[in-house]
Design a protein around this motif. Structure first.
Motif, PDB file in Angstrom:
ATOM      1  N   LYS A 166      28.013 -10.421  14.978  1.00 48.44           N
ATOM      2  CA  LYS A 166      28.513  -9.153  15.541  1.00 48.44           C
ATOM      3  C   LYS A 166      29.249  -8.358  14.464  1.00 48.44           C
ATOM      4  O   LYS A 166      30.192  -8.864  13.833  1.00 48.44           O
ATOM      5  N   GLY A 167      28.779  -7.158  14.234  1.00 46.48           N
ATOM      6  CA  GLY A 167      29.420  -6.292  13.246  1.00 46.48           C
ATOM      7  C   GLY A 167      29.103  -6.630  11.797  1.00 46.48           C
ATOM      8  O   GLY A 167      29.567  -5.949  10.878  1.00 46.48           O
ATOM      9  N   LEU A 168      28.294  -7.680  11.598  1.00 50.54           N
ATOM     10  CA  LEU A 168      27.926  -8.070  10.227  1.00 50.54           C
ATOM     11  C   LEU A 168      27.110  -6.956   9.565  1.00 50.54           C
ATOM     12  O   LEU A 168      26.076  -6.549  10.092  1.00 50.54           O
ATOM     13  N   LYS A 169      27.579  -6.472   8.428  1.00 50.52           N
ATOM     14  CA  LYS A 169      26.855  -5.417   7.708  1.00 50.52           C
ATOM     15  C   LYS A 169      25.814  -6.057   6.798  1.00 50.52           C
ATOM     16  O   LYS A 169      26.157  -6.776   5.860  1.00 50.52           O
ATOM     17  N   MET A 170      24.554  -5.797   7.086  1.00 50.30           N
ATOM     18  CA  MET A 170      23.469  -6.449   6.347  1.00 50.30           C
ATOM     19  C   MET A 170      22.396  -5.450   5.963  1.00 50.30           C
ATOM     20  O   MET A 170      21.947  -4.659   6.778  1.00 50.30           O
ATOM     21  N   MET A 180      17.897  -7.613  14.252  1.00 52.77           N
ATOM     22  CA  MET A 180      19.296  -7.934  13.936  1.00 52.77           C
ATOM     23  C   MET A 180      20.259  -7.034  14.724  1.00 52.77           C
ATOM     24  O   MET A 180      21.289  -7.504  15.229  1.00 52.77           O
ATOM     25  N   ALA A 181      19.922  -5.749  14.806  1.00 56.92           N
ATOM     26  CA  ALA A 181      20.774  -4.827  15.573  1.00 56.92           C
ATOM     27  C   ALA A 181      20.862  -5.268  17.033  1.00 56.92           C
ATOM     28  O   ALA A 181      21.916  -5.133  17.673  1.00 56.92           O
ATOM     29  N   GLY A 182      19.766  -5.831  17.541  1.00 51.71           N
ATOM     30  CA  GLY A 182      19.729  -6.288  18.925  1.00 51.71           C
ATOM     31  C   GLY A 182      20.712  -7.410  19.231  1.00 51.71           C
ATOM     32  O   GLY A 182      21.043  -7.646  20.397  1.00 51.71           O
ATOM     33  N   VAL A 183      21.163  -8.121  18.210  1.00 50.53           N
ATOM     34  CA  VAL A 183      22.160  -9.172  18.442  1.00 50.53           C
ATOM     35  C   VAL A 183      23.534  -8.748  17.930  1.00 50.53           C
ATOM     36  O   VAL A 183      24.441  -9.578  17.823  1.00 50.53           O
ATOM     37  N   GLY A 184      23.684  -7.455  17.592  1.00 52.84           N
ATOM     38  CA  GLY A 184      25.017  -6.945  17.268  1.00 52.84           C
ATOM     39  C   GLY A 184      25.320  -6.755  15.797  1.00 52.84           C
ATOM     40  O   GLY A 184      26.403  -6.271  15.434  1.00 52.84           O
ATOM     41  N   ALA A 185      24.382  -7.109  14.924  1.00 53.68           N
ATOM     42  CA  ALA A 185      24.608  -6.858  13.495  1.00 53.68           C
ATOM     43  C   ALA A 185      24.416  -5.372  13.194  1.00 53.68           C
ATOM     44  O   ALA A 185      23.893  -4.623  14.032  1.00 53.68           O
ATOM     45  N   VAL A 186      24.852  -4.946  12.010  1.00 51.65           N
ATOM     46  CA  VAL A 186      24.764  -3.538  11.632  1.00 51.65           C
ATOM     47  C   VAL A 186      23.861  -3.421  10.401  1.00 51.65           C
ATOM     48  O   VAL A 186      24.330  -3.568   9.264  1.00 51.65           O
ATOM     49  N   PRO A 187      22.558  -3.170  10.623  1.00 47.55           N
ATOM     50  CA  PRO A 187      21.658  -3.018   9.475  1.00 47.55           C
ATOM     51  C   PRO A 187      22.013  -1.764   8.688  1.00 47.55           C
ATOM     52  O   PRO A 187      22.243  -0.707   9.289  1.00 47.55           O
ATOM     53  N   THR A 188      22.078  -1.885   7.378  1.00 52.77           N
ATOM     54  CA  THR A 188      22.387  -0.736   6.535  1.00 52.77           C
ATOM     55  C   THR A 188      21.305  -0.626   5.477  1.00 52.77           C
ATOM     56  O   THR A 188      20.659  -1.607   5.149  1.00 52.77           O
ATOM     57  N   ASP A 205      27.929  -7.560   3.947  1.00 51.46           N
ATOM     58  CA  ASP A 205      28.227  -8.988   4.075  1.00 51.46           C
ATOM     59  C   ASP A 205      27.031  -9.857   3.728  1.00 51.46           C
ATOM     60  O   ASP A 205      27.178 -11.057   3.478  1.00 51.46           O
ATOM     61  N   ALA A 206      25.853  -9.259   3.778  1.00 51.88           N
ATOM     62  CA  ALA A 206      24.624 -10.033   3.578  1.00 51.88           C
ATOM     63  C   ALA A 206      23.487  -9.081   3.257  1.00 51.88           C
ATOM     64  O   ALA A 206      23.581  -7.865   3.498  1.00 51.88           O
ATOM     65  N   LEU A 207      22.412  -9.623   2.734  1.00 51.16           N
ATOM     66  CA  LEU A 207      21.197  -8.830   2.502  1.00 51.16           C
ATOM     67  C   LEU A 207      20.016  -9.768   2.434  1.00 51.16           C
ATOM     68  O   LEU A 207      20.153 -10.947   2.134  1.00 51.16           O
ATOM     69  N   GLU A 208      18.850  -9.231   2.750  1.00 51.36           N
ATOM     70  CA  GLU A 208      17.625  -9.974   2.463  1.00 51.36           C
ATOM     71  C   GLU A 208      16.837  -9.130   1.475  1.00 51.36           C
ATOM     72  O   GLU A 208      16.868  -7.896   1.527  1.00 51.36           O
TER      73      GLU A 208
END
Lengths: 353, 353
Positions: A166-170, A180-188, A205-208
């Motif tokens: 939740k709120g993880l900026k990735m 990812m947005a569907g589970v609360g992450a914040v795709p950037t 916070d993360a990236l692929e």
């Protein structure tokens, strides 16, 4: 890389008269998405042009323009559709804005592995469906090479629950980002050149990115120690685009050379990428022993699968063709995965204990 | 099968003048190991000849002889070495009696999977080593298509311990048979046409053939309900043989067509075989729900690995070249398997729970 120069040398000899019997009869132009010389994705296109020249005894030549030249990384579809270029190489899912049905022909979250998807394209009706989509735009397509399993990405912190997302900026673009947005992450979205610094400073916070084959040179392992296993792009396939009218206007043998050389180049790129992943992962794990490979807990996997399923459901409702494509993929996945499980997976299980 | 007829039709058009610009300049003869029309192994050679004709605009033709014609299934190496045929297709490990170093270029027990071994051949030095072996015989080789994971075979009774293997009569030829003998089993050889009856009547207790792709038509699942997972041939690769002097005498473009068409045909056969395995396994498991897929217990796997290791040790002691080949395979396996484990395997684990 060595292979490329060998090919170039052979072509050089042919053009200089060592074995050439024919002058160029067919001159084609190709545009691809990547910077000039970009490893694997870009160099394989140079290999394609060299292979076509070799196989045709110099009768077909292809001039390759990278994005350094044409300045439009995501303009490949339009270039080929309009006939400004005869051939393109890019990834199908970049063109969802032009036609949403192009989404399905690169890779799907929780979808087929490279071996499974390749069989679907060539033996399971996948390529016919892709060409049903692209024919509407006057374009014919062929698979363009597979990265194999893309890793789930580099994370600064461990993910132990759905709450941790939740709120993880990735940085995770495309369909995977929507999941990812569907589970609360914040795709950037952040330009490639700024990604390392953004991850290092905690702007994200993360990236692929891709996998060891292309991640090593980006250096992410130096600033984010958790490398998560793949789920969002299990078999990313690039794609060749041909202007259909132009292709059909060529003699049968030339069409065969262009299509078969694309298929072979795709295979070569896939093999080279597998090797690069193995080699680069060996380097990362030896030089950075603190890097830990992690799996998301099953709670997280289940939440991501549910998010993905509801997005797919919306796609199915969108059009009859989308529904047919999804049904074809799901049926083939089920059949192919049963074989993968009793074949390669049981073997790997039995020797991994 | 459909693909074969499409290719033949295209070639037909070319030869009839629809697009052909050149008469045949190079006429070659090819011999393969299999009966005429044998699925995948044999039909892919017919596809090879059609592809070479297509790509060369009819300038190269290949006459294909099956064993129905040349009457010598395992004479391919000698045919090509002597120049009686220009090209051959067979499996490398059939020729251990001619040169024991040919053993290593098909598949090895507990060795690489298809993806790993393909990368070893093309990117990890494997093909160079194969050609070092074959150059001594005036032959150049290329991979010829992969069956993927071969299953451990059909068993009439469950195997729960190493003791259950003692005295077990099993059709398992080659190196795998030697490994089985090392743990007390009794490898036997029985002609293909008599295998079903031998298994049905209990003349043998077990047999291995290939995998679902070719096992279905043999009917073994009707008389032996336990289908064991693979270990002895994790990635069986067929092989193209070229008479090196003949190949070198051809123009550069023709050499390129012959080598690249072999590579592409091998890829096509591997993809078709993956699809056939998935499709046929689906049929077997639906029509014969009593068939059980089993894994050998870890005690058995360990005993087989130990038996294999001592056989490999003897090979390494035999010659400097054998030692180099084994070292290359083991190093590549270690590197590639680490990638397979964090890539495809962790993904499959995460979606299989």
């Amino acid at each position: 890389m060595m292979k490329k120069w060998v090919s170039a040398a052979v072509v050089g000899i042919a053009l200089l008269g060592g074995g050439a019997s024919y002058a160029a009869e067919i001159e084609l132009k190709l545009a691809h998405t990547w910077p000039k010389g970009f490893p694997l994705f870009g160099t394989s296109v140079d290999d394609y042009a060299a292979l076509v020249s070799e196989l045709s005894d110099g009768r077909i030549t292809i001039e390759v323009d990278s994005r350094n030249k044409h300045k439009s990384a995501f303009g490949i579809f339009d270039f080929v559709k309009s006939g400004q270029y005869d051939i393109g190489q890019s990834a199908s899912y970049y063109y969802g804005g032009k036609d949403p049905d192009t989404l399905f022909f690169t890779t799907m979250p929780f979808g087929m592995t490279a071996a499974e998807q390749t069989a679907w394209f060539y033996e399971g009706g996948g390529l016919e469906l892709a060409n049903e989509v692209y024919a509407k735009h006057g374009v014919e397509v062929m698979p363009g090479g597979n990265t194999g399993m893309q890793m789930g990405g580099w994370f600064r912190k461990e993910i132990n629950s759905v709450d941790d997302l939740k709120g993880l900026k990735m940085r995770i673009p495309g369909f995977g980002g929507k999941v990812m947005a569907g589970v609360g992450a914040v795709p950037t979205n952040i330009p490639a050149g700024e990604l390392f610094q953004a991850l290092e400073r905690g702007t994200i916070d993360a990236l692929e990115w891709v996998g060891p084959s292309l991640d090593l040179r980006m250096g992410f392992h130096k600033v984010a120690p958790y490398y998560y296993s793949g789920w969002h792009e299990p078999s990313t396939e690039l794609m060749y685009f041909f202007n259909a009218e132009k292709l059909a206007s060529l003699p049968v043998w030339a069409q065969s050379v262009l299509r078969n050389a694309a298929k072979l180049t795709a295979y070569n790129m896939s093999t080279e990428t597998f090797d690069a992943s193995a080699t680069n992962w060996s380097q990362i794990s030896q030089e950075y022993p603190d890097v830990q490979v992690k799996q998301f807990p099953s709670e997280v996997i289940e939440a991501l699968r549910a998010s993905n399923a509801s997005l797919i459901e919306a796609e199915v409702a969108r059009s009859e063709l989308a529904a047919r494509i999804v049904a074809s993929q799901q049926a083939y996945l089920e059949k192919a995965r049963a074989w993968t499980k009793i074949g390669d997976k049981l073997f790997l299980d039995s020797v991994s204990e």
